[in-house]
Design a protein around this motif. Structure first.
Motif, mmCIF file in Angstrom:
data_model
loop_
_atom_site.group_PDB
_atom_site.id
_atom_site.type_symbol
_atom_site.label_atom_id
_atom_site.label_comp_id
_atom_site.label_asym_id
_atom_site.label_seq_id
_atom_site.Cartn_x
_atom_site.Cartn_y
_atom_site.Cartn_z
ATOM 1 N N ARG A 19 0.850 -1.194 0.000
ATOM 2 C CA ARG A 19 0.000 0.000 0.000
ATOM 3 C C ARG A 19 0.887 1.246 0.000
ATOM 4 O O ARG A 19 1.174 1.821 1.050
ATOM 5 N N PRO A 20 1.307 1.678 -1.197
ATOM 6 C CA PRO A 20 2.203 2.842 -1.284
ATOM 7 C C PRO A 20 1.574 4.121 -0.743
ATOM 8 O O PRO A 20 2.280 4.987 -0.224
ATOM 9 N N MET A 21 0.244 4.274 -0.864
ATOM 10 C CA MET A 21 -0.406 5.472 -0.322
ATOM 11 C C MET A 21 -0.210 5.567 1.175
ATOM 12 O O MET A 21 -0.007 6.658 1.728
ATOM 13 N N LEU A 22 -0.297 4.418 1.842
ATOM 14 C CA LEU A 22 -0.079 4.397 3.293
ATOM 15 C C LEU A 22 1.345 4.789 3.628
ATOM 16 O O LEU A 22 1.587 5.547 4.578
ATOM 17 N N ALA A 23 2.304 4.315 2.834
ATOM 18 C CA ALA A 23 3.714 4.641 3.074
ATOM 19 C C ALA A 23 3.967 6.126 2.864
ATOM 20 O O ALA A 23 4.659 6.770 3.661
ATOM 21 N N VAL A 24 3.403 6.690 1.788
ATOM 22 C CA VAL A 24 3.609 8.114 1.494
ATOM 23 C C VAL A 24 2.974 8.982 2.577
ATOM 24 O O VAL A 24 3.595 9.922 3.097
ATOM 25 N N GLY A 25 1.721 8.689 2.925
ATOM 26 C CA GLY A 25 1.031 9.478 3.940
ATOM 27 C C GLY A 25 1.709 9.411 5.295
ATOM 28 O O GLY A 25 1.941 10.435 5.942
ATOM 29 N N ALA A 26 2.044 8.184 5.719
ATOM 30 C CA ALA A 26 2.712 8.018 7.014
ATOM 31 C C ALA A 26 4.093 8.650 7.002
ATOM 32 O O ALA A 26 4.525 9.239 8.003
ATOM 33 N N GLY A 27 4.802 8.559 5.860
ATOM 34 C CA GLY A 27 6.134 9.155 5.761
ATOM 35 C C GLY A 27 6.097 10.668 5.879
ATOM 36 O O GLY A 27 6.926 11.265 6.582
ATOM 37 N N LEU A 28 5.144 11.295 5.197
ATOM 38 C CA LEU A 28 5.030 12.753 5.281
ATOM 39 C C LEU A 28 4.682 13.201 6.705
ATOM 40 O O LEU A 28 5.271 14.160 7.224
ATOM 41 N N LEU A 29 3.740 12.524 7.322
ATOM 42 C CA LEU A 29 3.367 12.895 8.688
ATOM 43 C C LEU A 29 4.525 12.684 9.651
ATOM 44 O O LEU A 29 4.771 13.519 10.533
ATOM 45 N N LEU A 30 5.246 11.577 9.481
ATOM 46 C CA LEU A 30 6.390 11.312 10.348
ATOM 47 C C LEU A 30 7.457 12.390 10.174
ATOM 48 O O LEU A 30 8.067 12.837 11.160
ATOM 49 N N LEU A 31 7.683 12.828 8.941
ATOM 50 C CA LEU A 31 8.665 13.880 8.682
ATOM 51 C C LEU A 31 8.306 15.157 9.432
ATOM 52 O O LEU A 31 9.162 15.758 10.103
ATOM 53 N N PHE A 32 7.049 15.572 9.345
ATOM 54 C CA PHE A 32 6.639 16.811 10.009
ATOM 55 C C PHE A 32 6.637 16.652 11.530
ATOM 56 O O PHE A 32 6.954 17.600 12.250
ATOM 57 N N VAL A 33 6.275 15.475 12.010
ATOM 58 C CA VAL A 33 6.312 15.242 13.456
ATOM 59 C C VAL A 33 7.739 15.327 13.977
ATOM 60 O O VAL A 33 8.009 15.951 15.013
ATOM 61 N N LEU A 34 8.678 14.722 13.253
ATOM 62 C CA LEU A 34 10.083 14.769 13.667
ATOM 63 C C LEU A 34 10.611 16.199 13.618
ATOM 64 O O LEU A 34 11.359 16.627 14.514
ATOM 65 N N LEU A 35 10.240 16.950 12.580
ATOM 66 C CA LEU A 35 10.657 18.354 12.500
ATOM 67 C C LEU A 35 10.101 19.153 13.670
ATOM 68 O O LEU A 35 10.799 19.988 14.256
ATOM 69 N N LEU A 270 -3.044 9.259 4.050
ATOM 70 C CA LEU A 270 -3.157 8.313 5.151
ATOM 71 C C LEU A 270 -4.612 7.922 5.382
ATOM 72 O O LEU A 270 -4.921 6.744 5.631
ATOM 73 N N GLY A 271 -5.523 8.894 5.276
ATOM 74 C CA GLY A 271 -6.943 8.596 5.436
ATOM 75 C C GLY A 271 -7.456 7.647 4.371
ATOM 76 O O GLY A 271 -8.190 6.696 4.660
ATOM 77 N N ASP A 272 -7.083 7.891 3.103
ATOM 78 C CA ASP A 272 -7.508 7.006 2.013
ATOM 79 C C ASP A 272 -6.947 5.597 2.193
ATOM 80 O O ASP A 272 -7.645 4.605 1.965
ATOM 81 N N ALA A 273 -5.676 5.519 2.585
ATOM 82 C CA ALA A 273 -5.047 4.201 2.770
ATOM 83 C C ALA A 273 -5.694 3.443 3.926
ATOM 84 O O ALA A 273 -5.930 2.227 3.825
ATOM 85 N N LEU A 274 -5.989 4.123 5.027
ATOM 86 C CA LEU A 274 -6.646 3.464 6.152
ATOM 87 C C LEU A 274 -8.049 2.995 5.772
ATOM 88 O O LEU A 274 -8.503 1.937 6.216
ATOM 89 N N GLY A 275 -8.736 3.800 4.938
ATOM 90 C CA GLY A 275 -10.063 3.400 4.478
ATOM 91 C C GLY A 275 -10.016 2.105 3.685
ATOM 92 O O GLY A 275 -10.859 1.218 3.859
ATOM 93 N N GLU A 276 -9.022 1.982 2.804
ATOM 94 C CA GLU A 276 -8.862 0.745 2.039
ATOM 95 C C GLU A 276 -8.455 -0.421 2.940
ATOM 96 O O GLU A 276 -8.937 -1.544 2.784
#
Length: 282
Positions: A19-35, A270-276
């Motif tokens: 599920r690449p959408m889940l990876a992209v969404g989680a990666g972006l959120l993780l990046l901003f959280v770490l920042l 992340l929302g779309d990926a979780l929905g799927e």
């Protein structure tokens, strides 16, 4: 080395691979959280420190995102702004989620006049445009983050209430719910221990998409001067401050604007990926 000796990939790696959408969404959120967490360490300058000698400088090695009209480093302000915008997005959905879940659970389970009263209240709130009603509440309470959170709580709960209510209307007639009633379980136990855990998946998925709306609403409110107040570093405030220099110092608005888009995109993906993943369709 035989193939059997190769250790299998962790479960989360396989999940992200499928599920690449889940990876992209989680990666972006993780990046901003770490920042946001590491802002005091990774930000090269004080986000509110003014320096007239370097005002309106274009992106360079010393200031990768340039400086604004007060000589403040845009990169530092974007990094520190991640803290505030993430806070706005998360807190802005927590209270509507809790209020809507409780209201929807009670309305859907009891039905009748209780359901009718709550749903008429929902209809009244939905009769007004979301942003107009939110801005009206903030204007009454006065500018500030507290007013924004109160406005979101008063307006944003209706969507969660409708989602939970719809699920409760179906689940309360299920076999296990009838069995729980026949066993003499209390209504509160049936509602919150048996039915709600099975009804809440749709609301959790929706909350990710709703975080996008809250983030954009918070930035819009700050842009209009009703949310976060200068000189605090917040992306909506930064876009507003750079509007007058859009033709001569485009970097002032570009980088905070891109940050808003990227974070909103992360929540949406992340929302779309979780929905799927959960088999939930909004």
């Amino acid at each position: 080395m035989s193939l059997e000796a190769i250790a299998p990939a962790p479960a989360w790696c396989r999940l992200f691979g499928r599920r690449p959408m889940l990876a992209v969404g989680a990666g972006l959120l993780l990046l901003f959280v770490l920042l946001a967490i590491a802002a005091p360490v990774v930000a090269p300058y004080d986000p509110i420190m003014q320096n007239a000698e370097v005002r309106l400088q274009a992106p360079s090695w010393l200031h990768p995102f340039g400086t604004d009209n007060f000589g403040r480093d845009i990169l530092s302000r974007v990094i520190w702004g991640a803290r505030l915008d993430l806070q706005m997005a998360l807190i802005g959905i927590i209270f509507p989620f809790l209020i809507g879940t409780i209201v929807g659970t009670i309305a859907g389970f009891f039905g009748g006049i209780v359901d009718a009263l709550f749903m008429r209240l929902v209809d009244i709130i939905l009769a007004f445009p979301f942003l107009v009603l939110m801005l009206s509440i903030i204007a009454i309470l006065g500018p500030g983050l507290g007013s924004f959170y109160i406005a979101m709580a008063l307006v944003g709960w209706v969507s969660y209430a409708r989602l939970i209510r719809a699920q409760m209307l179906v689940l309360k007639s299920s076999d296990y719910a009838v069995a729980a009633v026949s066993l003499g379980f209390s209504r509160s136990r049936i509602m919150f221990r048996h039915l709600l855990p099975n009804a809440i998946a749709g609301s959790i998925v929706f909350s990710m998409s709703d975080a996008t709306l809250v983030l954009l609403s918070g930035a819009a409110v700050s842009y209009l001067g009703l949310g976060v107040q200068p000189p605090i570093a917040e992306w909506g405030v930064m876009v507003a401050e750079g509007q007058s220099f859009i033709t001569t110092a485009w970097w002032i608005t570009l980088f905070p604007g891109l940050s808003i888009v990227c974070l909103a995109f992360g929540f949406s993906m992340l929302g779309d990926a979780l929905g799927e993943l959960l088999g939930v369709h909004e």
